[in-house]
Structures are given as structure tokens and as C-alpha cells.
Design a protein around this motif. Structure first.
Motif, short mmCIF file in Angstrom:
data_model
loop_
_atom_site.label_atom_id
_atom_site.label_comp_id
_atom_site.label_asym_id
_atom_site.label_seq_id
_atom_site.Cartn_x
_atom_site.Cartn_y
_atom_site.Cartn_z
N SER B 28 -15.37 -56.39 66.04
CA SER B 28 -15.26 -57.70 66.68
C SER B 28 -15.10 -58.81 65.66
N GLU B 29 -15.55 -58.54 64.43
CA GLU B 29 -15.55 -59.63 63.45
C GLU B 29 -15.40 -59.03 62.05
N ILE B 30 -14.51 -59.61 61.29
CA ILE B 30 -14.29 -59.12 59.93
C ILE B 30 -14.64 -60.19 58.93
N THR B 31 -15.48 -59.83 57.96
CA THR B 31 -15.78 -60.76 56.86
C THR B 31 -15.14 -60.20 55.60
N HIS B 32 -14.53 -61.06 54.84
CA HIS B 32 -13.90 -60.61 53.61
C HIS B 32 -14.44 -61.37 52.42
N VAL B 33 -14.94 -60.65 51.41
CA VAL B 33 -15.33 -61.28 50.16
C VAL B 33 -14.60 -60.58 49.03
N ALA B 34 -14.59 -61.24 47.85
CA ALA B 34 -13.65 -60.80 46.81
C ALA B 34 -14.29 -60.12 45.61
N ASN B 35 -15.61 -59.95 45.61
CA ASN B 35 -16.18 -59.17 44.51
C ASN B 35 -17.51 -58.53 44.88
N GLY B 36 -17.94 -57.61 44.04
CA GLY B 36 -19.10 -56.79 44.35
C GLY B 36 -20.37 -57.60 44.57
N GLY B 37 -20.58 -58.59 43.72
CA GLY B 37 -21.79 -59.40 43.84
C GLY B 37 -21.88 -60.09 45.19
N GLU B 41 -24.57 -59.57 48.39
CA GLU B 41 -25.22 -60.75 48.96
C GLU B 41 -25.01 -60.79 50.48
N GLU B 42 -23.77 -60.61 50.85
CA GLU B 42 -23.40 -60.70 52.27
C GLU B 42 -24.04 -59.55 53.07
N ALA B 43 -24.09 -58.38 52.46
CA ALA B 43 -24.59 -57.20 53.18
C ALA B 43 -26.11 -57.22 53.31
N LYS B 44 -26.76 -58.04 52.51
CA LYS B 44 -28.21 -58.10 52.53
C LYS B 44 -28.75 -58.43 53.92
N SER B 45 -27.98 -59.21 54.65
CA SER B 45 -28.40 -59.63 55.99
C SER B 45 -28.64 -58.43 56.91
N GLY B 46 -27.97 -57.30 56.62
CA GLY B 46 -28.16 -56.13 57.47
C GLY B 46 -27.34 -56.17 58.75
N ASN B 61 -18.89 -53.33 40.06
CA ASN B 61 -17.89 -52.51 40.72
C ASN B 61 -18.42 -51.93 42.03
N GLY B 62 -17.57 -51.17 42.71
CA GLY B 62 -17.89 -50.69 44.04
C GLY B 62 -19.10 -49.77 44.09
N VAL B 63 -19.23 -48.89 43.11
CA VAL B 63 -20.34 -47.94 43.14
C VAL B 63 -21.67 -48.68 43.01
N GLU B 64 -21.70 -49.67 42.14
CA GLU B 64 -22.93 -50.44 41.96
C GLU B 64 -23.27 -51.22 43.23
N ALA B 65 -22.25 -51.83 43.81
CA ALA B 65 -22.48 -52.57 45.05
C ALA B 65 -23.02 -51.64 46.12
N ALA B 66 -22.45 -50.45 46.22
CA ALA B 66 -22.89 -49.49 47.22
C ALA B 66 -24.35 -49.12 47.01
N ARG B 67 -24.72 -48.99 45.76
CA ARG B 67 -26.10 -48.60 45.48
C ARG B 67 -27.09 -49.63 46.05
N THR B 68 -26.84 -50.88 45.79
CA THR B 68 -27.79 -51.89 46.29
C THR B 68 -27.70 -52.03 47.81
N ILE B 69 -26.49 -51.88 48.35
CA ILE B 69 -26.38 -51.96 49.81
C ILE B 69 -27.15 -50.83 50.47
N TRP B 70 -26.97 -49.63 49.95
CA TRP B 70 -27.65 -48.48 50.53
C TRP B 70 -29.16 -48.53 50.31
N ALA B 71 -29.55 -49.14 49.20
CA ALA B 71 -30.98 -49.25 48.93
C ALA B 71 -31.66 -50.07 50.02
N ALA B 72 -30.98 -51.09 50.48
CA ALA B 72 -31.57 -51.95 51.51
C ALA B 72 -31.31 -51.42 52.92
N HIS B 73 -30.13 -50.86 53.11
CA HIS B 73 -29.75 -50.40 54.45
C HIS B 73 -29.08 -49.04 54.36
#
Lengths: 239, 239
Positions: B28-37, B41-46, B61-73
Motif C-alpha cells: 500500500s505504501e512504499i518508502t525509499h531511502v538512499a543508504n544503509g544508515g 533508522e527508518e526500519a526501527k519503527s517496526g 552496506n546491505g549486510v550490516e543494515a540487515a543485521r541491525t534490522i533483524w536484531a530489532a525485528h
DNA sequence: AGCTAAATTGCGGGAACCCGCAACAGGTTT
DNA sequence: AAACCTGTTGCGGGTTCCCGCAATTTAGCT
């Protein structure tokens, strides 16, 4: 005027075709191929006074393609564009560009404005133009890491290929001790520090060079291809 | 359903937005951001059950971003897409993916068909899907170069960081001789051959790993960031 | 428990690397 | 002409690397 575009990413290619269409009315015909080898093949005809080359492509990369194109047609004007501001690319280009020609180097992230400017300046006017983002690397004497001399760079490449000091000395025609002196200054410029036996200077230097984008994998691939024949010949000689 | 797209290349991003719009009406809604950091930040909201991550980006990079995203959610479904079929990326991903989640890895060069399939399979159905081009690297026992074990890989990373045998032994908690045994099997698997003193096995191994895309610069950058704190702590300890 | 294959560790030595010291050559400055 | 800077080369020795050999521990199977 005919223009050749060599670019493996189809989105970037179509964007470039579109931009050129808008900005350079002088261009009557655009040919697009998707890798370095085809680019060389196509340019062999000599029909293209202007070429746009992507730098990172599977197979032969942009610098190698440029070398063969310029070897056959030294007056060709080439605009390189790339994702990365790698010093290694710029170094590779500046050592092969003929006196009679013009080249440019812009990043894919540059604004359409600046890209348009570069297109006109290089391909039409025959100027030399390097994106300031890239040039930044080349000549900031302020940073602790200063630029490498040509011979230091070639030793760095050999080092990263995994050659021993002895073989480097052989290849670059100097004494073993000289090679080690070069390495010494390399270590300084790359800020490689032993830290009391914690680091292996040799591999650490390669690491630093890669991370500072002084060296990149594409350059190593190309260097490996150059090493092959030389090494085979050396083996034959020594027998 | 909300979707987050993290992608630094604007052309690829807009293509992805478009494709998702066509193929996934559930979104229903697409958010686009341009870098891992920013992505983290955006994904923290859950709020995002589904994320699309580019792998090579400036900064994190993507793997690092995934790690923190998965850590929270940990239930977040992530589709990675990348220019390169680097084994190092796949290895990085498979070691951090939580049991509860799903992920996919597709190349940017895949057909829109296959991309669509992956989008649906991973983000909607929660399947795991890896592009066959990438998987090829992972499990071909036919080639001379077989796959590395987890511990061999970690030694390879340390090697490429420029550590000495002693420090690797310290970091990975094993004896010096064991590290050297690991290196020995690494040399075999990477087909590093001395050739009578022509090559320095250490740097040659790094070279082979980079050229076969078993290792890449992004992984080294990330590994360096991990090394830093550990090394600092070690120094403090030894005092 | 008992047996076997694989992995881990210590020891030792030859080779390569790292580099201080010192002599020397060619080009530049004073 | 003398002083000087830069780059090259040889020598020597301390350190790390590479790896064969052999003893020991661990893991997997019956």
C-alpha cells in the motif's frame, strides 16, 4: 557524428542514450553495446570519433577497452563514467591516454547538469575533464596519505598480485633491496604500521590500498592478465 | 502492507518502485531511502514487514543494515539485490538470518520475470529464495575450488585484514599452529601455489579470494569495523 | 565403552621478509 | 667545486612465515 556507448547496466545505458539525445544534437547515431569486448570490436571500424565507456563491466573493463581503442584510433575522445571514484582507474587512464586525444571521467552520481557539461566539453570540444570528486583523491597534499609515484604504484600492484620481492625485482628490473625500499615508502604512505608485531605489513598494505580505493579489484584482474605472458616467458627463459 | 526500499542508485530505485507497483498490489505504501544508515533508522519503527536492500552502498552496506534490522525485528522479510554474485555477501547473510524470517538474494541483471517471482515468494509468502547464479558459487563440488568452512573463512578475513598468525590465533582462540593449518587448507582450496618461490602465499591467497569473489572489499570494510573494538580491548587487557 | 578418522597442538628448521647501516651515483643548489 | 638531495645497491641479523613430523585431543560410529 556517430557515438558509441559501452555500458552493461541497461538502466544507466538508456538514461545515457536519452541524455545524449537531449544535450548533443550533433550526434546523429548512437550505438550501444553491453561489454568491453564488443565495444572494442565495434570501435575497430574507426567510425566513432566519440565513445562513452563504463568502467566496471564483466569481462574486459573500461580501461582495457580504452587501451585497445586508443591503440587503433588515438584521436578518439572517450568519456568514462563510473560508480566509484577509484584512484586506480584514474591512474590507469592517465597513463594510457594519447597526446592527441581528450578524455573525461565523471561519476554516475553526478547531476545531469554536470554530466551534460562533460559530454559537451569532452566529446565535442575535445577538452579534458575530471570530476572534482575524483580529483580530490588525486591531489590532496593535506592528507597524511600522499600520492604514490608511478614506480611505487607498480610495485603496489605486484605486491597485491602476490609476488615475492625477488620476482618483483626481476619484473621491474631492479635490485631486491630497491624493491624493499619501495615497499618501505609504500608502507609509510599507506600508513601501515606494525604495531608491535600485530600486523603483517605485506597484506596490511594491500588491505589499506583497497579500502582507500587506491587499488581496486578490476585493476588487479587486468594486472593479472598482463602478468601471465611475462611470467610464462620468464619460465621459458630460465630453462 | 508497507514496504521499505533501500537503494542508492536512483535509476535502480525507480525501476524497483515501478516493478513493485505492478507486481505486488498488496503493497500500500512504499518508502525509499538512499543508504544503509537511513534504512536502519527508518526500519526501527517496526512498521515494515518487508524490506528490499541493495548490497553495495556508500557507508553502511546491505549486510550490516540487515543485521541491525533483524536484531530489532527478526520477523522482517528482506530481499537483497546486488550487482555481483559475491560469495562473501551470501555468506554474510546466511550467518545472520534469523530462524523466524525469510530472505532472498537476486541479481540486478535478472529478468523482470524472475525478480517478480522473488518479490512475491520472499516478501509475501515468506519463502527463501536465492538466485541460481549465486547459488552456483555456493555448492559446486565439481570445481577444484571447493567451499570454505566457516572457520576457514574467518581466518581468510583476518588474513585479508593484514593480521599476523599470532594475532589471528589470539582473536579466534586457537593455537598458532592451528591457524597455520587453516592457512594451509586455505591455500589448497584457493589453489595458491608457491611455484618455487615466485609467489608470496599470504598475499596471493588474498588476491585469489578477491578475484574469485569469495571475498570483497565491502566485507573487508565491515570486518575492519569489527576488528577495531576487539583490538582496542586487547591492548587495554595486555597493559 | 571402544575404535577410527579428523582436527589440534608443539617443535624445529629453512626461506622470505623487514629494515638499519653504509657506500655510491646522478642531478641540483649554493 | 663543494654541499646536498634522491634513488640504488650490498650486507647482516632479527622476525615472521611455511610446513614436515609426531604426539595428543576431539568427534563420530558401531
Amino acid at each position: 557524428m556517430k557515438l558509441l556507448i559501452v555500458e552493461d547496466d541497461q538502466f544507466h545505458a538508456s538514461f545515457m542514450v536519452e541524455t545524449v539525445g537531449e544535450i548533443l544534437p550533433e550526434v546523429s547515431e548512437i550505438t550501444h553495446v553491453a561489454n568491453g569486448g564488443e565495444g572494442e570490436e565495434e570501435a575497430k571500424s574507426g567510425e566513432y570519433p566519440a565513445v562513452i565507456l563504463d568502467l566496471q563491466m564483466p569481462g574486459r573493463n573500461g580501461v582495457e577497452a580504452a587501451r585497445t581503442i586508443w591503440a587503433a584510433h588515438p584521436e578518439t575522445r572517450i568519456l568514462f563514467w563510473s560508480n566509484y571514484a577509484d584512484e586506480a582507474y584514474l591512474r590507469g587512464i592517465t597513463t594510457i591516454v594519447p597526446e592527441t586525444s581528450a578524455y573525461g571521467y565523471v561519476l554516475k552520481t553526478t547531476s545531469t547538469n554536470r554530466l551534460g557539461l562533460a559530454l559537451r566539453a569532452v566529446l565535442i570540444e575535445g577538452q579534458i575533464m575530471v570530476d572534482r570528486e575524483i580529483n580530490r583523491y588525486h591531489q590532496r597534499a593535506t592528507t597524511p596519505r600522499s600520492t604514490l609515484t608511478e614506480s611505487e604504484f607498480s610495485v603496489l600492484v605486484d605486491l597485491a598480485l602476490g609476488l615475492t620481492d625477488k620476482l618483483i625485482a626481476d619484473r621491474r628490473a631492479m635490485s631486491l633491496r630497491s624493491v624493499q625500499n619501495r615497499l618501505l615508502s609504500l608502507y609509510q604512505k599507506l600508513e601501515v604500521d606494525d604495531e608491535g608485531g600485530a600486523f603483517n605489513k605485506r597484506t596490511r598494505a594491500v588491505n589499506r590500498a583497497l579500502l582507500t580505493r587506491m587499488l581496486n579489484v578490476e585493476t588487479l584482474i587486468a594486472a593479472e592478465r598482463e602478468l601471465g605472458p611475462w611470467y610464462a616467458k620468464k619460465l621459458a627463459r630460465s630453462k
